[in-house]
Enzyme design. Structure first.
Site, PDB file in Angstrom:
ATOM      1  N   LYS A 107       1.091  -1.202  -0.029  1.00 11.36           N
ATOM      2  CA  LYS A 107       0.141   0.017  -0.087  1.00 11.36           C
ATOM      3  C   LYS A 107       0.674   1.246  -0.107  1.00 11.36           C
ATOM      4  O   LYS A 107       0.292   2.363  -0.344  1.00 11.36           O
ATOM      5  CB  LYS A 107      -1.033  -0.124   1.161  1.00 11.36           C
ATOM      6  CG  LYS A 107      -2.071  -0.836   0.951  1.00 11.36           C
ATOM      7  CD  LYS A 107      -3.049  -1.153   1.937  1.00 11.36           C
ATOM      8  CE  LYS A 107      -4.134  -1.947   1.854  1.00 11.36           C
ATOM      9  NZ  LYS A 107      -3.872  -3.520   1.667  1.00 11.36           N
TER      10      LYS A 107
HETATM   11  C1  LIG Z   1      -4.538  -4.485   0.962  1.00 12.94           C
HETATM   12  C2  LIG Z   1      -3.718  -5.746   0.665  1.00 12.94           C
HETATM   13  C3  LIG Z   1      -3.936  -6.786  -0.067  1.00 12.94           C
HETATM   14  C4  LIG Z   1      -5.103  -6.841  -0.871  1.00 12.94           C
HETATM   15  O1  LIG Z   1      -4.917  -5.808  -1.839  1.00 12.94           O
HETATM   16  P1  LIG Z   1      -6.179  -5.430  -2.777  1.00 12.94           P
HETATM   17  O2  LIG Z   1      -5.734  -4.173  -3.632  1.00 12.94           O
HETATM   18  O3  LIG Z   1      -7.401  -4.784  -1.727  1.00 12.94           O
HETATM   19  O4  LIG Z   1      -6.884  -6.513  -3.513  1.00 12.94           O
HETATM   20  C5  LIG Z   1      -3.056  -7.844  -0.057  1.00 12.94           C
HETATM   21  N1  LIG Z   1      -2.052  -7.814   0.981  1.00 12.94           N
HETATM   22  C6  LIG Z   1      -1.627  -6.951   1.628  1.00 12.94           C
HETATM   23  C7  LIG Z   1      -0.575  -7.093   2.573  1.00 12.94           C
HETATM   24  C8  LIG Z   1      -2.364  -5.960   1.864  1.00 12.94           C
HETATM   25  O5  LIG Z   1      -2.144  -4.856   2.716  1.00 12.94           O
END
Ligand SMILES: *Cc1c(COP(=O)(O)O)cnc(C)c1O
Length: 435
Positions: A107
């Protein structure tokens, strides 16, 4: 670039409006009006380009001309200043590690890019932009770090008291500067409700320039397309079809991949790998789209019952199940399979994965068993294993080093404004911030 709403194609907004508003007032989600196909010569040149070169070339047709080229260049250089390793496993598969940013999760890509883009849009303005974000942990940390020290912007992160991990709480409450943590006596749902109330309250809106940093902002979507191209550019052999497995929750990451493919990136297929929250895989294997209540799993950042970006994927594929099936294969795995995968990745390859990456690897393994052709497989590792020390150390028997940048956070001074889960309290706090 003009953006339309997936709910109403006649509703249009420019980039600045789409980014600062977050959500279209008519409902739905913003999508770019046109996704330009980049020339094959660009993709051929990518092995000699660095991450920021690739990112700015891909961002230009999506975000220009509202953001001039030199500004875009500065934004991507500032946002993506950490490594993005593509590692080869001994069986010939690849893992793209997306967790080397400051908060150890992928993120960071989205949050750091969005912060700089918003800063560009408010630069030189008279008014401070106030960002409100409700978090159950990871998003708030990434947003807090992404916006830290960005001039003209104040960030207010609402988190549920006692319901985030110790590391997450330290990350949220130690940022300082322009980031304030609001410790809400309630649940994550309460935090979300409070943020929504603030956006709906005319007096608050009149007094403060408000924006949200929620996961469906187009400024978070666009940067999630860049690393697919970067991964492809670093493959030693691009002659076979490339298949990328994406551990998915809200499907923003996967939507970024589909956008890269629409831009011409030669990826033949994406695997939507989920945990037990499997509304999308059930749909892809022929069932109805029927979200069920979310269940808690080891890969908790993917505990999403009804993925918010699914609307965008439907929109990209014209709502046609067959069209979606050409790009996407779905699969889901329970916690037992996830634990076993963490063990197996370690015993077979010496690779230490977190539960999210393990789900991604399982998706690639399943696809490999069923595929009738040779392919080059890549899975995304979205979180550092140190974020999930308990399960990772139990399954692998190795001690996971917590990176210095995270350990340092644990000893920093903390500050949070404690608040009741009532809008009156949030409103009083917010109005006191207005100039
Ligand atoms: C948010 C997140 C995901 C999922 O990603 P999306 O874009 O919501 O599908 C997967 N792994 C981690 C570690 C995350 O923080």
């Amino acid at each position: 670039m003009t953006f339309y709403s997936t709910a109403d194609r006649s509703h249009r907004a420019g980039l600045r409006e789409a980014v600062l508003a977050g959500l279209p007032p008519v409902g739905g989600l913003y999508m770019p009006e046109r996704i330009e196909t980049l020339p094959a010569s660009f993709f051929e040149s990518t092995p000699t380009l660095d991450f920021a070169d690739i990112a700015s070339r891909m961002a230009r047709p999506l975000l220009g001309p509202e953001v001039p080229d030199d500004v875009l260049e500065r934004i991507v250089r500032g946002a993506f200043d950490f490594p993005v390793p593509l590692l080869a496993l001994p069986d010939g598969r690849f893992v793209l590690e997306l967790f080397h940013g400051p908060t150890l999760a992928f993120k960071d890509f989205a949050a750091r890019f969005m912060a700089r883009l918003m800063a560009h849009f408010v630069a030189g303005g008279e008014r401070t932009l106030h960002i409100l974000v409700a978090t159950s942990g990871d998003t708030g940390s990434a947003v807090a770090h992404g916006f830290l020290g960005v001039p003209g912007i104040m960030v207010h992160v609402l988190f549920p008291s006692g319901r985030v991990s110790a590391v997450q709480e330290a990350q949220l409450t130690s940022a300082g500067e322009n980031v304030t943590a609001l410790e809400i006596a309630g649940t994550f749902d309460d935090c979300q409700r409070l943020v929504k109330s603030a956006f709906l309250d005319p007096e608050t809106r009149a007094r403060l320039m408000l924006s949200s940093a929620n996961s469906i902002n187009v400024a978070r979507l666009v940067p999630q397309s860049f690393y697919y191209c970067f991964a492809w550019s670093r493959l030693p052999d691009r002659s076979r079809p490339v298949v990328v497995s994406v551990p998915s929750g809200n499907f923003g990451n996967l939507t970024g991949g589909l956008i890269a493919k629409r831009m011409g990136l030669p990826v033949s297929r994406f695997i939507a790998a989920t945990n037990a929250n499997d509304a999308v895989p059930r749909f892809l294997s022929g069932g109805a789209y029927e979200p069920r209540p979310a269940v808690a799993t080891l890969s908790n950042a993917m505990d999403v019952s009804s993925p918010s970006n699914w609307e965008r994927i439907l929109d990209l594929c014209g709502g046609d199940r067959n069209a979606i099936g050409k790009d996407l294969t779905g699969c889901s795995f329970d916690d037992d399979a996830t634990r076993k995968a963490i063990r197996e990745l370690h015993t077979r390859f010496g690779y230490v994965a977190d539960p999210h990456g393990a789900v991604g690897w399982l998706g690639l393994e399943r696809y490999g068993r069923e595929a009738r052709r040779e392919f080059t497989g890549v899975f995304l590792e979205t979180a550092h294993p140190a974020k999930f020390l308990g399960v990772v150390e139990t399954e692998t028997g190795v001690r996971v080093e917590v990176p210095d940048r995270v350990r340092a956070v644990l000893s920093r001074p903390r500050h949070a404004v404690k608040m009741a889960a009532e809008f009156a309290a949030l409103k009083e706090y917010l109005l006191a911030q207005s100039e």
